[in-house]
Motif scaffolding. Structure first.
Motif, PDB file in Angstrom:
ATOM      1  N   ASP A  33      -6.501   4.073  10.561  1.00 40.13           N
ATOM      2  CA  ASP A  33      -5.998   3.392   9.376  1.00 40.13           C
ATOM      3  C   ASP A  33      -7.000   3.501   8.230  1.00 40.13           C
ATOM      4  N   ILE A  51      -3.238   0.782   5.025  1.00 37.89           N
ATOM      5  CA  ILE A  51      -2.169   1.669   5.467  1.00 37.89           C
ATOM      6  C   ILE A  51      -2.552   2.195   6.844  1.00 37.89           C
ATOM      7  N   VAL A  55       1.901   4.817   8.691  1.00 36.87           N
ATOM      8  CA  VAL A  55       2.218   4.605   7.266  1.00 36.87           C
ATOM      9  C   VAL A  55       2.774   3.227   6.947  1.00 36.87           C
ATOM     10  N   THR A  57       2.271  -0.365   5.519  1.00 35.47           N
ATOM     11  CA  THR A  57       1.355  -0.866   4.503  1.00 35.47           C
ATOM     12  C   THR A  57       1.386  -2.386   4.457  1.00 35.47           C
ATOM     13  N   THR A  68      -0.362  -0.007  -4.999  1.00 37.01           N
ATOM     14  CA  THR A  68       0.274   0.778  -3.952  1.00 37.01           C
ATOM     15  C   THR A  68      -0.774   1.623  -3.246  1.00 37.01           C
ATOM     16  N   SER A  70      -1.649   4.588  -0.450  1.00 35.20           N
ATOM     17  CA  SER A  70      -1.017   5.759   0.146  1.00 35.20           C
ATOM     18  C   SER A  70      -2.094   6.689   0.696  1.00 35.20           C
ATOM     19  N   ARG A  71      -1.668   7.681   1.448  1.00 39.31           N
ATOM     20  CA  ARG A  71      -2.624   8.628   2.016  1.00 39.31           C
ATOM     21  C   ARG A  71      -1.967   9.986   2.152  1.00 39.31           C
TER      22      ARG A  71
END
Length: 115
Positions: A33, A51, A55, A57, A68, A70-71
């Motif tokens: 994570d 996250i 995925v 969150t 927000t 994200s990866r």
């Protein structure tokens, strides 16, 4: 060993946006994570967002609806999109990523929200 490098911080006016990045390099096996934390002036470090590998969150109430996380798995890079920033968001932002059950931290990037 894993190295994390954050970027994207800076000075922004209230209501503005910034996008922080957290690039990982090194022994990148078994990612679990990624999270963002922040530490404002005179405050303790606080959790901002996470996250997971799947995925999912989660966000602190103070940033929910504005930030927000994200990866990009192909780039091993995580992001924190921050919108509608206010002075209370001023802090050093740190990312952390977990590989092989070990958490690694970046050096932090300064975000200052001021008119």
């Amino acid at each position: 060993q894993v190295q994390l490098v954050e970027s994207g911080g800076g000075l922004v006016q209230p209501g503005g946006s910034l996008r922080l990045s957290c690039a990982a390099s090194g022994r990148l096996f078994n990612f679990n994570d990624m999270g963002w934390y922040r530490q404002g002036p005179g405050k303790q470090r606080e959790w901002v967002a996470t996250i997971t590998r799947g995925v999912a969150t989660s966000y602190a109430d103070s940033v929910k609806g504005r930030f927000t996380i994200s990866r990009d798995n192909a780039k091993n890079t995580g992001y924190l999109q921050m919108n509608n920033l206010n002075p209370e968001d001023t802090a050093v932002y740190y990312c952390t990523q977990t590989y092989e059950r070990r958490a690694y931290w970046g050096q932090g990037t300064q975000v200052t929200v001021s008119s």
